[in-house]
Write a protein that holds these residues in place. Structure first.
Motif, mmCIF file in Angstrom:
data_model
loop_
_atom_site.group_PDB
_atom_site.id
_atom_site.type_symbol
_atom_site.label_atom_id
_atom_site.label_comp_id
_atom_site.label_asym_id
_atom_site.label_seq_id
_atom_site.Cartn_x
_atom_site.Cartn_y
_atom_site.Cartn_z
ATOM 1 N N VAL A 35 0.860 -1.180 0.000
ATOM 2 C CA VAL A 35 0.000 0.000 0.000
ATOM 3 C C VAL A 35 0.901 1.235 0.000
ATOM 4 C CG1 VAL A 35 -1.770 1.283 1.224
ATOM 5 C CG2 VAL A 35 -1.811 -1.225 1.236
ATOM 6 N N ALA A 36 0.730 2.092 -1.002
ATOM 7 C CA ALA A 36 1.603 3.250 -1.156
ATOM 8 C C ALA A 36 0.849 4.545 -0.925
ATOM 9 C CB ALA A 36 2.222 3.255 -2.552
ATOM 10 N N ALA A 37 1.508 5.462 -0.220
ATOM 11 C CA ALA A 37 1.053 6.847 -0.087
ATOM 12 C C ALA A 37 2.180 7.714 -0.636
ATOM 13 C CB ALA A 37 0.757 7.178 1.368
ATOM 14 N N SER A 38 1.887 8.972 -0.934
ATOM 15 C CA SER A 38 2.919 9.768 -1.590
ATOM 16 C C SER A 38 2.886 11.227 -1.179
ATOM 17 C CB SER A 38 2.752 9.683 -3.119
ATOM 18 O OG SER A 38 1.536 10.286 -3.517
ATOM 19 N N ALA A 39 4.052 11.862 -1.345
ATOM 20 C CA ALA A 39 4.205 13.307 -1.221
ATOM 21 C C ALA A 39 5.133 13.732 -2.342
ATOM 22 C CB ALA A 39 4.790 13.687 0.132
ATOM 23 N N ILE A 40 4.730 14.737 -3.109
ATOM 24 C CA ILE A 40 5.483 15.163 -4.280
ATOM 25 C C ILE A 40 6.381 16.353 -3.939
ATOM 26 C CG2 ILE A 40 5.299 16.112 -6.615
ATOM 27 C CD1 ILE A 40 2.693 14.558 -6.909
ATOM 28 N N THR A 41 7.643 16.249 -4.330
ATOM 29 C CA THR A 41 8.602 17.319 -4.068
ATOM 30 C C THR A 41 8.813 18.233 -5.267
ATOM 31 O OG1 THR A 41 10.452 15.920 -4.773
ATOM 32 C CG2 THR A 41 9.863 15.879 -2.423
ATOM 33 N N SER A 42 8.596 17.693 -6.461
ATOM 34 C CA SER A 42 8.857 18.466 -7.668
ATOM 35 C C SER A 42 7.942 17.983 -8.781
ATOM 36 C CB SER A 42 10.320 18.309 -8.100
ATOM 37 O OG SER A 42 10.604 19.104 -9.236
ATOM 38 N N ILE A 43 7.313 18.920 -9.454
ATOM 39 C CA ILE A 43 6.496 18.588 -10.614
ATOM 40 C C ILE A 43 7.365 18.802 -11.848
ATOM 41 C CG2 ILE A 43 4.438 19.181 -11.947
ATOM 42 C CD1 ILE A 43 3.238 20.227 -9.302
ATOM 43 N N THR A 44 7.558 17.750 -12.608
ATOM 44 C CA THR A 44 8.424 17.851 -13.780
ATOM 45 C C THR A 44 7.600 17.951 -15.050
ATOM 46 O OG1 THR A 44 8.554 15.452 -14.106
ATOM 47 C CG2 THR A 44 10.200 16.474 -12.657
ATOM 48 N N VAL A 45 8.177 18.666 -16.008
ATOM 49 C CA VAL A 45 7.619 18.699 -17.357
ATOM 50 C C VAL A 45 8.527 17.802 -18.183
ATOM 51 C CG1 VAL A 45 7.079 20.131 -19.364
ATOM 52 C CG2 VAL A 45 6.775 21.049 -17.043
ATOM 53 N N GLN A 46 8.051 16.611 -18.512
ATOM 54 C CA GLN A 46 8.905 15.677 -19.227
ATOM 55 C C GLN A 46 8.084 14.712 -20.055
ATOM 56 O OE1 GLN A 46 10.991 12.452 -17.071
ATOM 57 N NE2 GLN A 46 10.001 13.217 -15.202
ATOM 58 N N ASN A 47 8.778 14.076 -20.981
ATOM 59 C CA ASN A 47 8.206 13.010 -21.790
ATOM 60 C C ASN A 47 9.326 12.032 -22.095
ATOM 61 O OD1 ASN A 47 9.693 14.332 -23.843
ATOM 62 N ND2 ASN A 47 7.916 15.548 -24.434
ATOM 63 N N LEU A 70 8.466 22.275 -5.467
ATOM 64 C CA LEU A 70 7.521 22.751 -4.472
ATOM 65 C C LEU A 70 8.264 23.244 -3.233
ATOM 66 C CD1 LEU A 70 4.777 19.980 -4.735
ATOM 67 C CD2 LEU A 70 4.909 22.172 -5.911
ATOM 68 N N PRO A 71 7.788 24.319 -2.618
ATOM 69 C CA PRO A 71 8.445 24.839 -1.414
ATOM 70 C C PRO A 71 8.257 23.891 -0.232
ATOM 71 C CG PRO A 71 6.416 26.038 -1.848
ATOM 72 C CD PRO A 71 6.648 25.158 -3.040
ATOM 73 N N ALA A 72 9.110 24.062 0.751
ATOM 74 C CA ALA A 72 9.101 23.173 1.923
ATOM 75 C C ALA A 72 7.746 23.161 2.624
ATOM 76 C CB ALA A 72 10.203 23.593 2.897
ATOM 77 N N SER A 73 7.078 24.299 2.681
ATOM 78 C CA SER A 73 5.788 24.360 3.378
ATOM 79 C C SER A 73 4.759 23.445 2.734
ATOM 80 C CB SER A 73 5.270 25.802 3.397
ATOM 81 O OG SER A 73 5.098 26.289 2.071
ATOM 82 N N VAL A 74 4.773 23.369 1.402
ATOM 83 C CA VAL A 74 3.815 22.519 0.687
ATOM 84 C C VAL A 74 4.176 21.043 0.854
ATOM 85 C CG1 VAL A 74 2.852 21.959 -1.583
ATOM 86 C CG2 VAL A 74 3.299 24.343 -0.970
ATOM 87 N N VAL A 75 5.460 20.736 0.760
ATOM 88 C CA VAL A 75 5.891 19.347 0.947
ATOM 89 C C VAL A 75 5.600 18.900 2.384
ATOM 90 C CG1 VAL A 75 7.811 17.723 0.809
ATOM 91 C CG2 VAL A 75 7.672 19.628 -0.818
ATOM 92 N N ARG A 76 5.850 19.793 3.347
ATOM 93 C CA ARG A 76 5.575 19.468 4.761
ATOM 94 C C ARG A 76 4.101 19.122 4.959
ATOM 95 N NH1 ARG A 76 7.449 20.580 10.047
ATOM 96 N NH2 ARG A 76 9.242 21.768 9.285
ATOM 97 N N GLN A 77 3.220 19.923 4.374
ATOM 98 C CA GLN A 77 1.785 19.651 4.533
ATOM 99 C C GLN A 77 1.419 18.267 4.004
ATOM 100 O OE1 GLN A 77 -0.496 22.854 2.787
ATOM 101 N NE2 GLN A 77 0.737 24.411 3.814
ATOM 102 N N GLN A 78 1.996 17.910 2.865
ATOM 103 C CA GLN A 78 1.723 16.590 2.302
ATOM 104 C C GLN A 78 2.236 15.479 3.219
ATOM 105 O OE1 GLN A 78 2.468 16.152 -2.130
ATOM 106 N NE2 GLN A 78 3.631 18.025 -1.708
ATOM 107 N N VAL A 79 3.482 15.619 3.637
ATOM 108 C CA VAL A 79 4.116 14.583 4.458
ATOM 109 C C VAL A 79 3.408 14.428 5.798
ATOM 110 C CG1 VAL A 79 6.227 13.931 5.676
ATOM 111 C CG2 VAL A 79 6.356 14.838 3.338
ATOM 112 N N GLU A 80 3.148 15.536 6.467
ATOM 113 C CA GLU A 80 2.529 15.463 7.789
ATOM 114 C C GLU A 80 1.099 14.955 7.714
ATOM 115 O OE1 GLU A 80 3.094 19.298 9.605
ATOM 116 O OE2 GLU A 80 5.070 18.711 10.405
#
Length: 319
Positions: free
Chosen positions: A43-55, A65-75
């Protein structure tokens, strides 16, 4: 009559939290982590640190993403699901590294796996040295396992390879295995995954990512379109619209296959036609300019000289 309420936790005991960047192709990053862990039965949960534009041609942009946004996801995940196994991948900001170190010290999960994402398979640097210095100083001392190239099973390096190993390791640890046993099982699992791309550019662990021939097909369609419209249109945006792709993607394709921009290819075709007309026909230069869509004879002459170093008239005299 008093009613007692028992609160039951529905959080899976083997939840694995992956903290990393996204990969829109699904071959690496958080998308691949979730798929592989789920395929194994975890069972996987996730927190994203960077949104990439790629193919499949590579990464074009990062939106870290700034630390505040990553922190909210992780916590949010830690407070609710209390994962005891955390896998960390792409980290590109020092403030995110500092924040994660603080959160993990307080949470103290049973296992922390760090699968370094520092360079692309093409050798491009994805993480600045100062960020990795912070990782070494603050994060690595907290980790149970830090994957190294020697941990990867024998075989060509491929996109997402380390991610696959880290996710598989996290899954086997979630079963209660010791680190050494979990690593052996993870290596064996990753070793048998099919490498769809022989050149190592990309691979999919479940073989659903078939060899991409889109680039070659699009490139040939572009050449056909240039041949059809070169005497009327010199704007890359026109050709991109005809092919129903973005001008940016078209440029990626032409650079990958021919090492040139779409504009350079269009201009070369126009130059070839100018040379042909001024050396094999008696058409006046103003008629040539009109035929090729130039606003004037002077406009054609400037275009020609910028690319050939001489004017059309000088070029004729040299022939």
């Amino acid at each position: 009559m008093a009613v007692s309420v028992n609160f039951v936790s529905f959080a899976p005991m083997n939840t694995i939290l992956t903290i990393t960047g996204s990969d829109g192709t699904g071959v690496s990053g958080v998308q691949a982590d979730i798929r592989l862990i789920s395929a194994l039965g975890g069972v996987a949960a996730s927190a994203i640190t960077s949104i990439t534009v790629q193919n499949t041609l590579g990464i074009q942009e990062f939106h870290d993403l700034p630390a505040s946004v990553v922190r909210q996801q992780v916590e949010a995940i830690i407070n609710d699901l209390q994962p005891q196994i955390i896998k960390i991948g792409l980290l590109r900001r020092i403030d995110v590294v500092e924040m994660l170190a603080d959160v993990l010290k307080r949470h103290q999960p049973q296992y922390i796996i760090y699968a370094p994402v520092l360079t692309s398979t093409k050798g491009e640097q994805l993480v600045e040295p100062r960020v990795y210095d912070a990782i070494q100083r603050l994060l690595i001392p907290l980790c149970t396992v830090v994957l190294a190239p020697t941990d990867l099973p024998i075989g060509p390096r491929r996109h997402g390879h380390a991610n696959q190993l880290g996710s598989a390791l996290a899954y086997y640890l979630s079963l209660g295995e010791q680190v050494s046993d979990a690593m052996q099982h993870a290596q064996a699992y990753v070793k048998q995954l099919p490498a769809v791309y022989a050149d190592g550019r990309s691979a999919s662990w479940d073989a659903c990512f078939v060899k991409n021939t889109r680039s070659e097909e699009l490139y040939n369609q572009f050449l056909d379109a240039v041949e059809q419209y070169y005497n009327r249109y010199a704007d890359v945006a026109f050709y991109a619209e005809q092919l129903n792709v973005s001008a940016r993607y078209l440029a990626q394709v032409t650079r990958q296959i021919a090492g040139r921009s779409p504009k350079a290819i269009i201009d070369e075709r126009i130059i070839t036609e100018i040379v042909k007309l001024i050396t094999t026909t008696n058409k006046p230069l103003k008629d040539v300019a009109h035929w090729l869509g130039f606003s004037s004879q002077a406009h054609l002459s400037r275009f020609f000289k910028q690319r050939k170093g001489v004017s059309p008239t000088e070029f004729q005299h040299k022939q």
